[in-house]
Design an enzyme around this catalytic site. Structure first.
Site, PDB file in Angstrom:
ATOM      1  N   GLU A 170      68.113  37.712 -38.037  1.00 43.51           N
ATOM      2  CA  GLU A 170      68.198  39.177 -38.004  1.00 43.51           C
ATOM      3  C   GLU A 170      69.186  39.735 -39.018  1.00 43.51           C
ATOM      4  OE1 GLU A 170      66.658  37.948 -33.959  1.00 43.51           O
ATOM      5  OE2 GLU A 170      68.134  37.190 -35.399  1.00 43.51           O
ATOM      6  N   GLU A 187      64.433  33.473 -29.303  1.00 45.45           N
ATOM      7  CA  GLU A 187      64.902  34.065 -28.048  1.00 45.45           C
ATOM      8  C   GLU A 187      63.897  33.858 -26.920  1.00 45.45           C
ATOM      9  OE1 GLU A 187      67.636  37.777 -29.593  1.00 45.45           O
ATOM     10  OE2 GLU A 187      65.485  37.857 -29.974  1.00 45.45           O
ATOM     11  N   GLY A 190      63.049  36.743 -32.476  1.00 47.42           N
ATOM     12  CA  GLY A 190      62.530  36.908 -31.129  1.00 47.42           C
ATOM     13  C   GLY A 190      61.783  35.687 -30.639  1.00 47.42           C
ATOM     14  N   ALA A 208      59.988  39.361 -34.222  1.00 50.48           N
ATOM     15  CA  ALA A 208      59.428  40.664 -33.860  1.00 50.48           C
ATOM     16  C   ALA A 208      58.496  41.174 -34.958  1.00 50.48           C
ATOM     17  CB  ALA A 208      60.551  41.669 -33.625  1.00 50.48           C
TER      18      ALA A 208
END
Length: 290
Positions: free
Chosen positions: A164, A144, A141, A98
């Site tokens: 994270e 993901e 992300g 992200a």
């Protein structure tokens, strides 16, 4: 959904655009894109190709990039000529996570009230098969996003991780759920709790990756796989994808019932009849997607 660019990669990084992609950034009448490149590929132009193209931030997944990705996939979904999609980044990074600068000042109230990450739901609802062609970093992300695709092909230098925890948060777009279902509790827990990355070889051994190729070949091979998929009946392909995905959400008995209903449904299509007739007549089927 964290980005490792702020943790591992200090200083300016310039990513090279995939040499196999032309300069255009538009797809049909979809308009211009700032953060992605979208085009048709394959011998029959039946494969959609999306390249994440935000090199100055290691393809960090900012709101604008996710919105453009959603728009491109919506166009591919509506295009009857497209049978499958390949999603890739650059040789250095599929996506490093992200955009931390964009989200660092968010609060619980804003996340909850605005349903933060709702824009990610588009890929869950996309009916056509998507192949992730991963080179370099697929972190936070980015990992993901790759796991939201249906098949993952990896370059031999690819790295996967959910870092994270290293910046004080946890995965929020499937990192604790999809990863655990694919690689098992022990490895998923280790990756999520330590932030450690795994190599493409380790990812394949764990079942996260389908195949590994040389860096310069992974997108080409993904497009080749997508062409194979696109040559089949599109409506039956969508049924097959729905049935496989259901295995992650339903009990075995429920999944078997759905599979049987979808199997029965294929007998209502012209393509099922054409496929079986072609097999008996020893010829190549001519599917009409009906």
């Amino acid at each position: 959904m964290a980005s490792l660019s702020t943790l591992l990669l200090r200083g300016p990084s310039v990513l090279r655009r995939c040499p196999w992609l032309p300069a255009a950034r538009t797809y049909a009448a979809g308009g211009d894109f700032e953060y992605i490149i979208a085009e048709k590929r394959g011998k029959n132009n039946n494969v959609g190709l999306v390249q994440l193209n935000r090199p100055e931030a290691l393809n960090a997944l900012c709101k604008g990039l996710i919105e453009e990705l959603s728009r491109a996939l919506m166009m591919f979904q509506k295009d009857p000529s497209i049978g499958a999609v390949v999603m890739t980044g650059t040789e250095k990074a599929f996506a490093a996570g992200a955009d931390i600068k964009e989200i660092r000042d968010k609060t619980f109230q804003s996340c909850y009230s605005d349903n933060f990450l709702k824009d990610w739901d588009f890929l869950n609802q996309f009916k056509k098969p998507v192949i992730a062609a991963v080179n370099g970093f697929a972190l936070g992300g980015g990992c993901e996003l790759a796991m939201m695709c249906d098949i993952i092909y990896a370059g031999e230098k690819a790295q996967f991780g959910q870092p994270e925890i290293l910046i004080g948060t946890i995965p929020g777009a499937g990192g604790t759920q999809r990863l655990t279902r694919v690689v098992g509790k022990s490895l998923a827990m280790e990756m999520v709790l330590t932030g450690d990355r795994i190599s493409a070889q380790e990812a394949k051994q764990a079942g996260l990756v389908s195949k590994i190729f040389p860096v310069e070949k992974v997108v080409e091979e993904a497009i080749h796989c997508a062409e194979k998929i696109a040559s089949n009946s599109k409506i039956v392909t969508e049924m097959a994808k729905e049935s496989v995905n259901a295995a992650f959400e339903l009990t075995l008995a429920e999944g078997m019932r759905l599979e049987k209903k979808l199997f029965y449904s294929t007998f209502a299509t012209d393509d099922r009849k054409e496929g079986m007739n072609a097999f008996v007549e020893k010829r190549k089927p001519n599917f009409k997607d009906k």
